[in-house]
Design an enzyme around this catalytic site. Structure first.
Site, PDB file in Angstrom:
ATOM      1  N   ASP A  24       0.857  -1.202   0.000  1.00  0.00           N
ATOM      2  CA  ASP A  24       0.000   0.000   0.000  1.00  0.00           C
ATOM      3  C   ASP A  24       0.891   1.251   0.000  1.00  0.00           C
ATOM      4  O   ASP A  24       1.851   1.350   0.765  1.00  0.00           O
ATOM      5  CB  ASP A  24      -0.890  -0.006   1.251  1.00  0.00           C
ATOM      6  N   ASN A  72      -1.910  12.797  -4.228  1.00  0.00           N
ATOM      7  CA  ASN A  72      -2.886  13.280  -5.215  1.00  0.00           C
ATOM      8  C   ASN A  72      -3.189  14.752  -4.971  1.00  0.00           C
ATOM      9  O   ASN A  72      -3.259  15.542  -5.911  1.00  0.00           O
ATOM     10  CB  ASN A  72      -4.189  12.484  -5.115  1.00  0.00           C
ATOM     11  N   HIS A 118      -4.203  14.334  -9.761  1.00  0.00           N
ATOM     12  CA  HIS A 118      -4.609  12.943 -10.010  1.00  0.00           C
ATOM     13  C   HIS A 118      -3.784  12.287 -11.095  1.00  0.00           C
ATOM     14  O   HIS A 118      -3.419  11.105 -11.010  1.00  0.00           O
ATOM     15  CB  HIS A 118      -6.101  12.915 -10.364  1.00  0.00           C
ATOM     16  N   ASP A 140      -1.670   8.924 -10.951  1.00  0.00           N
ATOM     17  CA  ASP A 140      -1.761   7.763 -11.866  1.00  0.00           C
ATOM     18  C   ASP A 140      -0.378   7.338 -12.332  1.00  0.00           C
ATOM     19  O   ASP A 140      -0.061   6.144 -12.357  1.00  0.00           O
ATOM     20  CB  ASP A 140      -2.624   8.119 -13.083  1.00  0.00           C
ATOM     21  N   GLU A 163      -4.637   2.370  -4.441  1.00  0.00           N
ATOM     22  CA  GLU A 163      -3.180   2.430  -4.415  1.00  0.00           C
ATOM     23  C   GLU A 163      -2.605   1.218  -3.712  1.00  0.00           C
ATOM     24  O   GLU A 163      -1.553   1.269  -3.115  1.00  0.00           O
ATOM     25  CB  GLU A 163      -2.676   3.724  -3.769  1.00  0.00           C
TER      26      GLU A 163
HETATM   27  P1  GH3 Z   1      -2.037   5.484   4.021  1.00  0.00           P
HETATM   28  O1  GH3 Z   1      -0.597   5.817   4.131  1.00  0.00           O
HETATM   29  O2  GH3 Z   1      -2.685   5.219   5.320  1.00  0.00           O
HETATM   30  O3  GH3 Z   1      -2.254   4.380   3.115  1.00  0.00           O
HETATM   31  O4  GH3 Z   1      -2.759   6.757   3.446  1.00  0.00           O
HETATM   32  P2  GH3 Z   1      -3.374   6.926   2.062  1.00  0.00           P
HETATM   33  O5  GH3 Z   1      -3.661   8.336   1.789  1.00  0.00           O
HETATM   34  O6  GH3 Z   1      -2.553   6.240   1.019  1.00  0.00           O
HETATM   35  O7  GH3 Z   1      -4.698   6.082   2.220  1.00  0.00           O
HETATM   36  P3  GH3 Z   1      -6.158   6.338   1.820  1.00  0.00           P
HETATM   37  O8  GH3 Z   1      -6.796   4.990   1.727  1.00  0.00           O
HETATM   38  O9  GH3 Z   1      -6.764   7.329   2.740  1.00  0.00           O
HETATM   39  O10 GH3 Z   1      -6.074   7.014   0.423  1.00  0.00           O
HETATM   40  C1  GH3 Z   1      -5.828   6.270  -0.748  1.00  0.00           C
HETATM   41  C2  GH3 Z   1      -5.874   7.235  -1.887  1.00  0.00           C
HETATM   42  O11 GH3 Z   1      -5.427   6.668  -3.094  1.00  0.00           O
HETATM   43  C3  GH3 Z   1      -7.227   7.773  -2.143  1.00  0.00           C
HETATM   44  C4  GH3 Z   1      -7.279   7.991  -3.590  1.00  0.00           C
HETATM   45  O12 GH3 Z   1      -7.313   9.383  -3.908  1.00  0.00           O
HETATM   46  C5  GH3 Z   1      -5.999   7.434  -4.102  1.00  0.00           C
HETATM   47  N1  GH3 Z   1      -6.230   6.590  -5.254  1.00  0.00           N
HETATM   48  C6  GH3 Z   1      -6.853   5.395  -5.260  1.00  0.00           C
HETATM   49  N2  GH3 Z   1      -6.898   4.929  -6.524  1.00  0.00           N
HETATM   50  C7  GH3 Z   1      -6.273   5.846  -7.323  1.00  0.00           C
HETATM   51  C8  GH3 Z   1      -6.002   5.931  -8.719  1.00  0.00           C
HETATM   52  O13 GH3 Z   1      -6.328   5.069  -9.503  1.00  0.00           O
HETATM   53  N3  GH3 Z   1      -5.328   7.018  -9.174  1.00  0.00           N
HETATM   54  C9  GH3 Z   1      -4.938   8.002  -8.312  1.00  0.00           C
HETATM   55  N4  GH3 Z   1      -4.288   9.035  -8.824  1.00  0.00           N
HETATM   56  N5  GH3 Z   1      -5.219   7.951  -7.047  1.00  0.00           N
HETATM   57  C10 GH3 Z   1      -5.858   6.895  -6.502  1.00  0.00           C
HETATM   58 MG    MG Z   2      -2.214   4.206   1.184  1.00  0.00          MG
HETATM   59 MG    MG Z   3      -4.958   2.061   0.973  1.00  0.00          MG
END
Ligand code: GH3
Ligand code: MG
Ligand code: MG
Length: 461
Positions: free
Chosen positions: A334, A342, A347, A351, A378
């Protein structure tokens, strides 16, 4: 009819030098015509009762005698027949060939002829007749006495024949008939146009074997391996006598489908269709299906295996692990503080970052059995078959280091660069405890939680 001849009186052969013979197709050529007493009476009875139309025509081409069959065929009474001209009975202007045949016969250049003619009945109806014409001459001076015309109504056969020929000529498919020895008996024009490089050979009388050999030389068909030409010819000849459908790929890109049906006499009938369009559409469809299937298994952003496909792979590997009693490890990866990434860089940059991490993961876990997938958002996951807890820890650590080693700027993260936390779990193949694939995922998830709680950018088991 026999009763008309006095059987007690011997039939006398006419002098062989005599010119007054009934030569021509109507008379057997080998036999000399016999003359016998009461001959005129015999001939009259024969002619009057003959089942085919017979007429005597004089040098002016005017009917001087007709039998009942002739009159019936043309729809005239016997009396009406007399005085009719040949031209009145033939439909339309007589063809040059017909006129020449008649003139040659009158002029004594030929002994007779046989031809299909289009005739017209009294009521205007047209019909096809087969005419046999021969001449009777004065045996002293050779002058023409009569032409004997024998006409058979062949309209039914001719109509069927014409319909059949029309069908053959106009059908979309090629049709060919070979005899039991593989010699071409008949075919339509399409059979030639479908095989332009050997069209000149595909004619009645040609041997299938010769056609195939010429086809090889011309490079007409695709897929005949060098050195196997003779075997191919043998196989193809043999296939002519077995019910079967097969495809032929031509060098020019066309696909043909050949349907072979043996005939009752030991020969064969083949219908060949151009199926290029269908074949190409099929290929396109198959390609599309392959592509769709691939798409259904692949994550669009990273090109890694997707979640659905991961679930399948994990179930499979788990079963294998139980069966073989081999360890199976899982890494749940993760990205740390990715929401902040982001927020800071947008965004699109997010990506790109995920794509980069996917590439690094794929590169770090290169054993053929390893499966790297995007688990969602992610989060990534790696299935490591036949990998112990110790091995999984080492691999996880190398992955963590590789990503940190990229030194991708991440202002929202504690370290200032992009890092990942990894939860690892291992199943020992069921040697010491019973478990499920879901348990393995849950354990990795728990470990990941621990890694996050312990400050991120680290591996927990
Ligand atoms: P942590 O260290 O606890 O994992 O914090 P985090 O911010 O990574 O965790 P959280 O689950 O709060 O946020 C995950 C983020 O990943 C939210 C979303 O904006 C981003 N994300 C998820 N899928 C994608 C994607 O396909 N593209 C992009 N650019 N961002 C994504
Ligand atoms: Mg994360
Ligand atoms: Mg996560």
């Amino acid at each position: 009819m026999k009763g008309c001849v006095d059987s007690n009186r011997r039939l006398r052969r006419r002098d062989s030098n005599s010119k007054a013979t009934m030569k021509g197709p109507g008379a057997p050529r080998s036999a000399k015509i016999v003359s016998f007493p009461q001959s005129e009476e015999v001939l009259r009875v024969v002619m009057e009762n003959a089942p085919i139309g017979m007429a005597l025509v004089d040098a002016d081409r005017t009917v001087v005698y007709a039998n009942q069959s002739y009159a019936d065929m043309f729809g005239y009474s016997l009396a009406e027949c007399i005085g009719l001209r040949v031209a009145d009975l033939v439909h339309g202007p007589m063809t040059t060939q017909a006129q020449e045949q008649l003139s040659s016969l009158v002029g004594g250049e030929i002994e007779g002829y046989r031809a299909d003619r289009r005739y017209r009945r009294k009521n205007g109806e047209l019909f096809w007749g087969l005419v046999s014409a021969s001449a009777v001459r004065n045996h002293r001076n050779g002058r023409l006495l009569y032409l004997i015309l024998q006409v058979v109504d062949i309209d039914k056969q001719k109509t069927t024949e014409t319909r059949l020929a029309d069908a053959l000529a106009n059908m979309a498919d090629a049709l060919v008939v070979y005899d039991p020895k593989d010699q071409l008996v008949m075919c339509n024009e399409q059979y030639r146009t479908m095989f332009p490089k050997t069209a000149h050979l595909r004619r009645p009388g040609a041997w299938f074997r010769d056609i195939l050999r010429a086809s090889i030389e011309a490079g007409e068909e695709v897929g005949i391996r060098p050195g196997e030409e003779e075997a191919w010819i043998e196989k193809t000849c043999a296939s002519l006598h077995v019910i079967g459908d097969s495809f032929i790929q031509l060098g020019d890109g066309r696909w043909l489908q050949s349907r072979v049906r043996p005939t009752a006499d030991g020969g064969s009938l083949s219908v060949i269709s151009d199926v290029t369009k269908i074949r190409l559409a099929e290929q396109k469809l198959a390609e599309l299906n392959r592509r769709l299937e691939e798409l259904a298994r692949i994550d669009g952003l990273t090109g890694l295996t997707n979640r659905r496909s991961f679930d399948e792979a994990l179930r499979k590997e788990f079963r294998r692990s139980v069966r073989n009693k081999t360890p199976l490890s899982l890494l749940l990866v993760d990205v740390d503080r990715f929401k902040a990434f982001n927020d800071a860089y947008g965004h699109q940059a997010g990506d790109d970052c995920l794509k980069t991490i996917g590439r690094v993961l794929k590169k770090s876990l290169q054993r053929p059995a390893d499966v790297v997938a995007r688990y969602g958002g992610e989060e990534f996951v790696a299935i490591l078959p036949e990998t112990s807890a110790q091995g999984a820890l080492e691999l996880a650590e190398s992955v963590r280091r590789a990503i940190a080693g990229l030194k991708l700027e991440h202002s929202g993260s504690e370290k200032g660069i992009v890092t990942v936390s990894i939860g690892a779990s291992t199943f020992d193949g069921g040697v010491t405890r019973a478990s499920t694939a879901a348990d393995l995922v849950k354990a990795a998830d728990d470990a990941l939680y621990d890694a996050k709680a312990a400050g991120r950018d680290q591996v927990c088991l």
